[in-house]
Write an enzyme that holds these catalytic residues in place. Structure first.
Site, mmCIF file in Angstrom:
data_model
loop_
_atom_site.group_PDB
_atom_site.id
_atom_site.type_symbol
_atom_site.label_atom_id
_atom_site.label_comp_id
_atom_site.label_asym_id
_atom_site.label_seq_id
_atom_site.Cartn_x
_atom_site.Cartn_y
_atom_site.Cartn_z
ATOM 1 N N THR A 34 8.654 7.994 35.386
ATOM 2 C CA THR A 34 8.996 6.672 35.896
ATOM 3 C C THR A 34 10.307 6.236 35.265
ATOM 4 O O THR A 34 11.040 7.064 34.715
ATOM 5 C CB THR A 34 7.833 5.684 35.655
ATOM 6 O OG1 THR A 34 8.108 4.442 36.311
ATOM 7 C CG2 THR A 34 7.589 5.434 34.179
ATOM 8 N N ASN A 35 10.654 4.965 35.364
ATOM 9 C CA ASN A 35 11.897 4.476 34.769
ATOM 10 C C ASN A 35 11.686 3.054 34.278
ATOM 11 O O ASN A 35 10.602 2.484 34.444
ATOM 12 C CB ASN A 35 13.050 4.578 35.772
ATOM 13 C CG ASN A 35 12.807 3.743 37.009
ATOM 14 O OD1 ASN A 35 12.780 2.519 36.954
ATOM 15 N ND2 ASN A 35 12.579 4.413 38.151
ATOM 16 N N LEU A 36 12.709 2.463 33.692
ATOM 17 C CA LEU A 36 12.552 1.188 32.984
ATOM 18 C C LEU A 36 12.758 -0.038 33.879
ATOM 19 O O LEU A 36 12.874 -1.146 33.377
ATOM 20 C CB LEU A 36 13.515 1.131 31.791
ATOM 21 C CG LEU A 36 13.140 2.075 30.645
ATOM 22 C CD1 LEU A 36 14.224 2.077 29.573
ATOM 23 C CD2 LEU A 36 11.796 1.669 30.055
ATOM 24 N N SER A 37 12.772 0.138 35.196
ATOM 25 C CA SER A 37 12.889 -1.040 36.065
ATOM 26 C C SER A 37 11.702 -1.968 35.831
ATOM 27 O O SER A 37 10.544 -1.545 35.861
ATOM 28 C CB SER A 37 12.910 -0.595 37.528
ATOM 29 O OG SER A 37 12.770 -1.730 38.362
ATOM 30 N N ALA A 81 14.082 0.768 41.952
ATOM 31 C CA ALA A 81 14.689 1.926 41.290
ATOM 32 C C ALA A 81 13.826 3.138 41.650
ATOM 33 O O ALA A 81 12.845 3.445 40.976
ATOM 34 C CB ALA A 81 14.741 1.717 39.780
#
Ligand code: C5P
Length: 217
Positions: free
Chosen positions: A29-32, A96
């Protein structure tokens, strides 16, 4: 409806990160945080729009009066958007989205002692949701976002053209993910214009006004 610049309009928004499974308990995943997309959903609703928010996993509550569809993966986000896009007046892609998913995700939890070899992940590309919507014959007015770490003015102009969209919004600064503040640059066919640093809800309201005025033009 004085001040309701999007009254009678339907607005579809993607927000948050996506989550691409590796096995049943792990993923990429990502930090959005989803904050910018949720702020836009709220601002669009305030402006009188009928708002549908397609959201990846976030810790946020849906803004008052906004319908939300929850998804995890980019493919699910693509499917949700494509099934809802007909009849929308505006599409704002803020999510994102992971560019890649794991093609060989395991149906059982990967074990570190299973033979000693490290698992090798094989990646395949996810669909580009924004470019796909922008390529539809009956497309809504499409707005994209870009988070670039440098050379925003050059990349922003190029990305707007590559995606085939009338309006691209660049995030300035490396700290936009998770922050309550942001700073934006708008790219359209006439060039670019800055929205100076402010809270995300404040910026969202300004951006909704910009979108509404371009819709009327
Ligand atoms: O190409 P890039 O990921 O930098 O473009 C960012 C923009 O495209 C954002 O508006 C994002 O929501 C959208 N996007 C998308 N589907 C993808 C990748 C990006 O809708 N698979």
């Amino acid at each position: 409806f004085i001040g309701k610049s999007l009254a009678g309009r339907r607005v579809l928004i993607t927000a948050g990160p996506t989550f691409e499974p590796i096995d049943p308990v792990r993923g990429i995943t990502n930090l959005s945080s989803g904050k910018m997309g949720y702020a836009l959903a709220r601002a669009a609703r305030e402006a009188g729009a009928d708002v549908l928010l397609v959201s990846g996993p976030t810790a946020l509550a849906a803004p008052y009066g906004v319908r939300r569809v929850d998804v995890q993966t980019a493919q699910q986000m693509y499917d949700a958007v494509m099934s809802q896009v007909a009849g929308q007046d505006v599409f704002i892609a803020v999510a994102a989205v992971a560019d890649w998913r794991v093609a060989n995700a395991s149906s059982h939890k990967l074990k570190k002692d299973a033979g000693g070899a490290m698992p090798a992940l094989v990646f395949e590309q996810n669909p580009d949701i924004l470019a796909s919507v922008a390529a539809l014959a009956n497309k809504p007015y499409c707005v994209g976002f870009a988070a670039e770490s440098g050379n925003l003015l050059e990349f922003g102009r190029a990305k707007r053209e590559k995606k085939g969209i009338p309006l691209l919004v660049g995030n300035i600064g490396p700290d936009t993910f998770g922050s309550d503040r942001n700073e934006l640059v708008l790219f359209d066919q006439n060039g670019h214009a800055a929205l100076p640093a402010a809270g995300k809800l404040d910026l969202a309201r300004q951006l909704i006004r910009e979108i509404a005025s371009r819709l009327r033009a």
